[in-house]
Each structure stands twice: as C-alpha cells, then as structure tokens.
Design a protein around this motif. Sequence first.
Motif, PDB file in Angstrom:
ATOM      1  N   THR A 404       0.828  -1.205   0.000  1.00 44.26           N
ATOM      2  CA  THR A 404       0.000   0.000   0.000  1.00 44.26           C
ATOM      3  C   THR A 404       0.862   1.255   0.000  1.00 44.26           C
ATOM      4  O   THR A 404       2.064   1.199   0.284  1.00 44.26           O
ATOM      5  CB  THR A 404      -0.909   0.037   1.241  1.00 44.26           C
ATOM      6  N   LEU A 405       0.231   2.372  -0.315  1.00 43.33           N
ATOM      7  CA  LEU A 405       0.956   3.647  -0.282  1.00 43.33           C
ATOM      8  C   LEU A 405       1.432   3.955   1.137  1.00 43.33           C
ATOM      9  O   LEU A 405       2.523   4.506   1.323  1.00 43.33           O
ATOM     10  CB  LEU A 405       0.062   4.769  -0.799  1.00 43.33           C
ATOM     11  N   GLU A 406       0.649   3.562   2.121  1.00 44.59           N
ATOM     12  CA  GLU A 406       1.069   3.748   3.513  1.00 44.59           C
ATOM     13  C   GLU A 406       2.331   2.937   3.805  1.00 44.59           C
ATOM     14  O   GLU A 406       3.274   3.433   4.459  1.00 44.59           O
ATOM     15  CB  GLU A 406      -0.056   3.325   4.455  1.00 44.59           C
ATOM     16  N   ASP A 407       2.383   1.687   3.314  1.00 45.28           N
ATOM     17  CA  ASP A 407       3.584   0.862   3.474  1.00 45.28           C
ATOM     18  C   ASP A 407       4.785   1.546   2.827  1.00 45.28           C
ATOM     19  O   ASP A 407       5.875   1.610   3.412  1.00 45.28           O
ATOM     20  CB  ASP A 407       3.391  -0.512   2.819  1.00 45.28           C
ATOM     21  N   ILE A 408       4.582   2.015   1.603  1.00 45.27           N
ATOM     22  CA  ILE A 408       5.667   2.635   0.842  1.00 45.27           C
ATOM     23  C   ILE A 408       6.261   3.807   1.598  1.00 45.27           C
ATOM     24  O   ILE A 408       7.495   3.915   1.759  1.00 45.27           O
ATOM     25  CB  ILE A 408       5.152   3.103  -0.535  1.00 45.27           C
ATOM     26  N   ASN A 409       5.426   4.690   2.047  1.00 46.67           N
ATOM     27  CA  ASN A 409       5.927   5.917   2.662  1.00 46.67           C
ATOM     28  C   ASN A 409       6.544   5.663   4.034  1.00 46.67           C
ATOM     29  O   ASN A 409       7.504   6.334   4.420  1.00 46.67           O
ATOM     30  CB  ASN A 409       4.812   6.951   2.732  1.00 46.67           C
ATOM     31  N   ARG A 410       6.026   4.681   4.764  1.00 45.43           N
ATOM     32  CA  ARG A 410       6.662   4.295   6.027  1.00 45.43           C
ATOM     33  C   ARG A 410       8.041   3.699   5.787  1.00 45.43           C
ATOM     34  O   ARG A 410       9.021   4.072   6.448  1.00 45.43           O
ATOM     35  CB  ARG A 410       5.767   3.298   6.765  1.00 45.43           C
ATOM     36  N   VAL A 411       8.143   2.797   4.818  1.00 49.08           N
ATOM     37  CA  VAL A 411       9.412   2.138   4.541  1.00 49.08           C
ATOM     38  C   VAL A 411      10.419   3.116   3.935  1.00 49.08           C
ATOM     39  O   VAL A 411      11.615   3.067   4.254  1.00 49.08           O
ATOM     40  CB  VAL A 411       9.190   0.922   3.617  1.00 49.08           C
ATOM     41  N   ALA A 412       9.954   4.023   3.078  1.00 53.69           N
ATOM     42  CA  ALA A 412      10.868   5.020   2.510  1.00 53.69           C
ATOM     43  C   ALA A 412      11.505   5.846   3.615  1.00 53.69           C
ATOM     44  O   ALA A 412      12.719   6.132   3.571  1.00 53.69           O
ATOM     45  CB  ALA A 412      10.119   5.920   1.536  1.00 53.69           C
ATOM     46  N   ALA A 413      10.727   6.223   4.612  1.00 50.41           N
ATOM     47  CA  ALA A 413      11.254   7.028   5.709  1.00 50.41           C
ATOM     48  C   ALA A 413      12.265   6.244   6.541  1.00 50.41           C
ATOM     49  O   ALA A 413      13.220   6.830   7.084  1.00 50.41           O
ATOM     50  CB  ALA A 413      10.107   7.500   6.599  1.00 50.41           C
ATOM     51  N   GLU A 414      12.087   4.918   6.630  1.00 47.72           N
ATOM     52  CA  GLU A 414      13.006   4.092   7.415  1.00 47.72           C
ATOM     53  C   GLU A 414      14.247   3.695   6.622  1.00 47.72           C
ATOM     54  O   GLU A 414      15.355   3.671   7.158  1.00 47.72           O
ATOM     55  CB  GLU A 414      12.277   2.835   7.895  1.00 47.72           C
ATOM     56  N   LEU A 415      14.044   3.385   5.350  1.00 49.34           N
ATOM     57  CA  LEU A 415      15.136   2.853   4.528  1.00 49.34           C
ATOM     58  C   LEU A 415      16.086   3.939   4.050  1.00 49.34           C
ATOM     59  O   LEU A 415      17.313   3.763   4.080  1.00 49.34           O
ATOM     60  CB  LEU A 415      14.542   2.117   3.323  1.00 49.34           C
TER      61      LEU A 415
END
Length: 436
Positions: A404-415
């Motif tokens: 999901t877009l929520e997954d993407i943006n959370r992971v982008a901030a962490e990665l």
Amino acid sequence: MLRILIALCLTIVATTARAEIDIIEVTSEGGINAWVVEEPSIPFVAMEIRFRGGANLDLLGKRGATNLMMGLLEEGSGEMSAQDFQTAREALAASYSFRASDDLVSISAQFLTENKPEALALLRQALVDPTFDQDALDRVRAQVLSAIASDAKDPNTIAGATFDAAAFGDHPYGTAIDGTIESVNALTREDMFDAHRNALARDRLYVSVVGDVTAAQVGPMLDELLGALPAEGAPLPEDVPFGLEGGITVVDYDTPQSVALFGHGGMKRDDEDFFAAFIVNHVLGAGGFESRLMTEVREKRGLTYGIGTALVPKFHAEMMIGRVASSNETIAEAIEVTRNEWRRMAEEGMTAEELEFAKTYLTGEYPLRFDGNSEIAKIMVGMQMIDLPPSYVTDRNDFIDAVTLEDINRVAAELLRPEDLHFVVVGKPEGLTSTN
C-alpha cells in the motif's frame, strides 16, 4: 515430490502465449535436493548448480584462490588435458560455465538429450577430478593477473574497491574476489585443491534442472554427478555490519569525468517490508528513464548519461547503493541533486500514481523473465538459495500488488537515510574534498 502448477504469460516473437511450468521437488537417494521442470518439447536440458560460500571461503592470505580454482575446472581433469577437455565438450555440443562470486560458486550446463550421459560424465570429471596442472594454473593465473592490472586503471572498479574496503574492512566483502597481484602470484596447486574442497561441498548445494528429462531420472543423475564431492565444506563467514558513515571520499585520478559510487546500509531479503523497499528503490533509481533520479539528474539538468540504484541483500550484509558519472565540473552538483532526491523520497514518500505505475511495470515484466530453459533454471536455483518456496513464482506479483501507499511511505522514511549516504568519487572533482 511437490508439484506446483505455474501459469506464465510468455512473449515470444510478439505473440502472447501461456505456458504451464510444473516445478517438481526431488530428493535423491544420496540426499541431494533439486527442483525440476519437465519440458520434453525440445531435446535439450539446462542445469544450474550452485554452492553457497563462494570467494568468501578463501583462506587467510589466499585471496583469489576460489576464483582461480573455478577458472581451472575446464582446464584439465581426469586423464584429459585442457585441449582434450575442450575437444570432447565441443564434440558433444555441450556448454559449461564455471563462475565465482562473493557468496557462491555456480556451474551452468546445457546439453542435448541425446548426449546427456556423455555430457554429464564430462561435467562430473571436471567437478570431481580436476587436475590443476601447473601449466594450466600458470596460464589462467596470467589471465587473472591481466584482469587485475586492467581493473587497477578503471575508475569504476577503483570506486568499488575503495567503497567495499571502507564499508567491510577485513571481512571478505572488503576485498576483490580476484585477489591482488601478490596473493594470486603466490597461489599454488595445493591451494587449488584446498579451495576446491572448501567450496564444492554437498552441505551448501542447490540444483535446478529444466528440459527434456523426467523427475525420476534426476535423482540418480545427481547422485552420479555430485555424490562424490565432499559432504561438508569450510565454515561460512560471519555477518558484517555496513561500516561506512555518511560523507565523501575522493580518490584522485586523472580523468575528465568523475565516477561516484554511493550508498548506505540496506534491508535483508527476508524482511517483511522487502517488497515495499523494492518498489521504493524502483521509483527512486532503479526504474530507468522513469526513475526520479534519472529525471532530476539527467533529464532536467543534463548532468549525466545515466544514474541508477540497487538494493543489494548479500548473504552476510545488506546495502542500498547507486552509481553516477559526471564531468569533473558537474559531479558535485550531481551528488547534491542525488542527496536531495534521496531526502525528498524519505520525507515526502511517493504519489499514488507513481506506485500504480511501478506496480504495473514490475508485475508485467516478471513473467517475461521465464523465456527459456536456462533462464528458468537460474530463477529456480536462485529462489532455493534464499529459501523461497516454488509457489513464490505465482505469488510474487500478489506480494507486489499488496503493498500500500502507507507501506511505501513508512518504509521510505526508514530505509532512505540521506545523512548516511557515503559517496566515493574517483576523478578530479571540482568543489569536492574528502570528509574523512
């Protein structure tokens, strides 16, 4: 034996067709596991054999031994000289390749069904009974030394060697698998036998077979081919953390264009967020001309011909890296734009449109990878090495679609950690100096 029926759309000569691939898991009487796809329509067999460990298993002071040993496997075995072996292989219309990399050694074989017994017997001889004759050793050693000398003048190779040494230190990842001129010159025949025993062992063996062969035939075939190899190889190395902090390292080199290798720590392949990270990487830098970095660094500013990124989940370390080349006058700007885009993706994430475009591309191109016996064999053995089940072939696109877009943006901030990016720049870059 577990059968997984896989329907794949293959594009062949601009015509869309559907192919059913039945992966059969086989365990031989000798305990060798393999994945098999029976495809009798063409009298041809492709086989992929991999051993985990690779050049990481080089003994202390023997860097380059595994790489040199693999280059010698078709240079004489049994009673055959190198020329005898090549003559026999050509007479059988068989193809073998032997390669070493950081984490594995691999053997690829392709042969006609009618020549299968002879082709397998010749391959067995190369794997089980290499001679490592001194003449062949000296000849292949000279080829490796020539490659090392050439690499020493290549800016991209210099950047990679500098980056790896700083990131991984004394771990095998910190040095080139070819070794150094000094280490390779010192290697002996006995070192080749040691490297062979350490790397080609059944306790780290993975096999796939595709083509005109039955699953019932594969077990006995593999026992005959590989059963005489050592049961256990050398211990695998420990995991190593990515050891580079954010900053810039400049390697002075007389060239009109600077090259930069950059990156920071990454993500393990079995992390539950890996598919989200995979999509983040695609949109940021791995998606070719559609990626953000290509748009910003090349298309809008004309600073490079190309820039790209990759998630690199090695067996003992994880990285996210990228590469760019620009003139000495503009490389500083290219680095600044790259870091800014890294930060923008981390802070703002991606748009819903970008996510849907990436999903469409990634799910659409995946079936096209299964375009022949050899390619299917490589995919299957790669899946085995990272503990993926046969069902992954059908499930993989579902995993992509589920992000999901929520997954993407959370992971982008962490990665994505722009402050941790380290750039190794080889050239004479204007306005850049080493920060540490």
